[in-house]
Design an enzyme around this catalytic site. Structure first.
Site, PDB file in Angstrom:
ATOM      1  N   GLY A   1     -25.644  85.699 -70.435  1.00 47.09           N
ATOM      2  CA  GLY A   1     -26.988  85.925 -69.899  1.00 47.09           C
ATOM      3  C   GLY A   1     -27.680  87.168 -70.400  1.00 47.09           C
ATOM      4  O   GLY A   1     -28.819  87.441 -70.021  1.00 47.09           O
TER       5      GLY A   1
ATOM      6  N   GLU B   1     -19.201  85.588 -71.716  1.00 45.00           N
ATOM      7  CA  GLU B   1     -19.686  84.368 -72.390  1.00 45.00           C
ATOM      8  C   GLU B   1     -21.087  84.578 -72.967  1.00 45.00           C
ATOM      9  O   GLU B   1     -22.029  83.885 -72.578  1.00 45.00           O
ATOM     10  CB  GLU B   1     -19.758  83.221 -71.374  1.00 45.00           C
TER      11      GLU B   1
ATOM     12  N   GLY C   1     -24.256  84.198 -75.313  1.00 42.63           N
ATOM     13  CA  GLY C   1     -24.783  83.219 -76.264  1.00 42.63           C
ATOM     14  C   GLY C   1     -25.946  83.836 -77.012  1.00 42.63           C
ATOM     15  O   GLY C   1     -25.808  84.340 -78.124  1.00 42.63           O
ATOM     16  N   ARG C   2     -27.092  83.862 -76.317  1.00 46.92           N
ATOM     17  CA  ARG C   2     -28.327  84.368 -76.921  1.00 46.92           C
ATOM     18  C   ARG C   2     -28.151  85.725 -77.591  1.00 46.92           C
ATOM     19  O   ARG C   2     -28.635  85.944 -78.705  1.00 46.92           O
ATOM     20  CB  ARG C   2     -29.388  84.516 -75.814  1.00 46.92           C
TER      21      ARG C   2
ATOM     22  N   TYR D   1     -39.567  76.941 -71.099  1.00 46.58           N
ATOM     23  CA  TYR D   1     -39.411  78.159 -70.275  1.00 46.58           C
ATOM     24  C   TYR D   1     -40.590  79.124 -70.428  1.00 46.58           C
ATOM     25  O   TYR D   1     -40.454  80.292 -70.058  1.00 46.58           O
ATOM     26  CB  TYR D   1     -38.174  78.957 -70.732  1.00 46.58           C
TER      27      TYR D   1
ATOM     28  N   CYS E   1     -47.678  64.924 -80.634  1.00 44.55           N
ATOM     29  CA  CYS E   1     -48.788  64.399 -79.849  1.00 44.55           C
ATOM     30  C   CYS E   1     -48.606  64.731 -78.371  1.00 44.55           C
ATOM     31  O   CYS E   1     -48.361  63.839 -77.556  1.00 44.55           O
ATOM     32  CB  CYS E   1     -48.799  62.891 -80.029  1.00 44.55           C
TER      33      CYS E   1
ATOM     34  N   TYR F   1     -30.752  78.726 -79.018  1.00 41.25           N
ATOM     35  CA  TYR F   1     -31.457  77.653 -78.306  1.00 41.25           C
ATOM     36  C   TYR F   1     -32.673  77.138 -79.089  1.00 41.25           C
ATOM     37  O   TYR F   1     -33.654  76.704 -78.498  1.00 41.25           O
ATOM     38  CB  TYR F   1     -31.872  78.126 -76.897  1.00 41.25           C
TER      39      TYR F   1
END
Ligand SMILES: Cc1ncc(COP(=O)(O)O)c(C=O)c1O
Length: 376
Positions: A211, A239, A241-242, A281, A306, A335
């Site tokens: 996070g 953990e 990620g980003r 988001y 579209c 992501y």
């Protein structure tokens, strides 16, 4: 980048190995005693996972497909942690065949099913700390309203079920949410974990999740996390990620025109199918032009899909482009590709990695054959 633009058709993702390495080093230096389980959902390209394997990182997966991918990249079952709120009997049976990773259990039902179908598994129980986590509603997994985790008062019951069911409980897990930037949220989460460990411990492992927002310095968080693990006599797991991959990737797109309604639009070949986060988001990604132009104006960046919501950025100051000029959308290594879709039959884009010497193709642009392959 100009060379890549010359060779490759846009839109494409371009990653930089050196940036990935240095983000990991920052994390490892801040948390020298922690085991890092990279949240592969942030970017699951095999070419990236294999590098992380060489650098002694483990993986956090959240689906059966991600476990398959982790094993394909060369990770062992002891190096993969599978979280996620739903593990069906079919998934558990397949895990028995391919190798059962460490399992993160998210509910009593999950625990009972795993003890029935995969007795003897090594598991962690995910806690919902029921805190008012400050981030986008869809990213605040540690709030009591979220679907994730076991409420603190229920931990005892689920723990008893796990132990009765012959599961090896390694410890508890908390993942407060994503794109977090307030240290207080982490400190509040750690306090909940400390109380639970005092009540139900000791445990071998303390998993404090990921996070970490891009503006959050892991070194500022590390002392309290490390001290907590030491006080509890547990191994610290994280953990991220980003934090590891976002800055290591850009999405490169060309501009195929401009248009003026009540707003000024640039018309791009990348859109929500290649980068969903702005739509999902309201995420804001910095944008830089890969062209020169004199007149600066404020633009919205419109994708080709579209859908009126297919806007990658709003109110960006950029020079007036010529047709075919390119720009880079930054912080797109996390992501971006993993959330890309085939909506409207757009093929998944090319992904390349600068390894210091040359551009490596990590994934080719999806072919029309691959796009239609599974249809009868
Ligand atoms: C359980 C779990 N761990 C880790 C992560 C990684 O989060 P981030 O990329 O924000 O670090 C996620 C993201 O959704 C997650 O669900």
């Amino acid at each position: 980048m100009q060379e890549a633009l010359h060779h490759f058709e846009t839109p494409f993702y371009a990653y930089d190995l050196q940036t990935l390495r240095s983000r990991l080093t920052q994390m490892q230096q801040a948390f020298p005693s922690a085991e890092i389980f990279y949240a592969m959902k942030a970017n699951p390209r095999l070419g990236i996972l294999r590098r992380l394997l060489e650098w002694d990182v483990f993986l956090e997966a959240v689906s059966l497909g991600e476990v398959h991918r982790a094993y394909r990249a060369g990770f062992k079952k002891t190096e993969v942690l599978l979280n996620g709120p739903v593990k069906t009997p079919a998934i558990l049976q397949e895990l028995a065949e391919i190798g059962v990773p460490i399992l993160g259990l998210d509910s009593l039902a999950d625990t009972q099913r795993v003890s029935q179908l995969l007795p003897g598994s090594r598991v962690l129980l995910r806690v919902n700390p029921d805190l008012p986590i400050a981030t986008h509603d869809h990213l605040a997994t540690g709030r009591g309203e979220s679907k994730f985790g076991i409420m603190p008062d229920d931990v005892e019951k689920v723990l008893a079920a796990a132990r009765r069911g012959n599961l090896e409980v390694l410890g508890l897990h908390v993942h407060l949410g994503s794109a977090l930037s307030h240290l207080e949220d982490y400190h509040a989460g750690y306090a909940v974990m400390e109380q639970l460990y005092r009540q139900h411990g000791p445990f071998q492992v303390l998993n404090l999740g990921g996070g970490f927002g891009l503006d959050l310095d892991p070194a500022s968080l590390a002392p309290s996390a490390i001290a907590l693990a030491e006080r509890l006599g547990a191994e610290l797991w994280l953990e991220p990620g980003r934090y590891l991959v976002a800055e290591a990737g850009v999405l490169v797109s060309k501009i195929w025109g401009t248009k003026h309604t009540r707003r000024n639009f640039m018309l791009l070949d990348a859109g929500m199918m290649t980068l969903l986060r702005p739509m999902l988001y309201a995420a804001e990604h910095p944008v830089i032009p890969l062209y020169k132009g004199k007149k600066m104006q404020v633009w919205d960046l419109a994708g080709p899909v579209c859908e009126s919501g297919d806007i990658l950025a709003r109110d960006v100051q950029l020079p007036t482009p010529k047709e075919g000029d390119a720009l880079a959308i930054l912080q797109a290594g996390a992501y971006g590709s993993s959330m890309s879709s085939n909506y409207l039959d757009y093929p998944r884009p090319l992904e390349i990695l600068w390894n210091g010497l040359e551009w490596e193709v990590l994934r080719r642009k999806q072919s029309w054959e691959a796009l239609f392959a599974d249809e009868i």
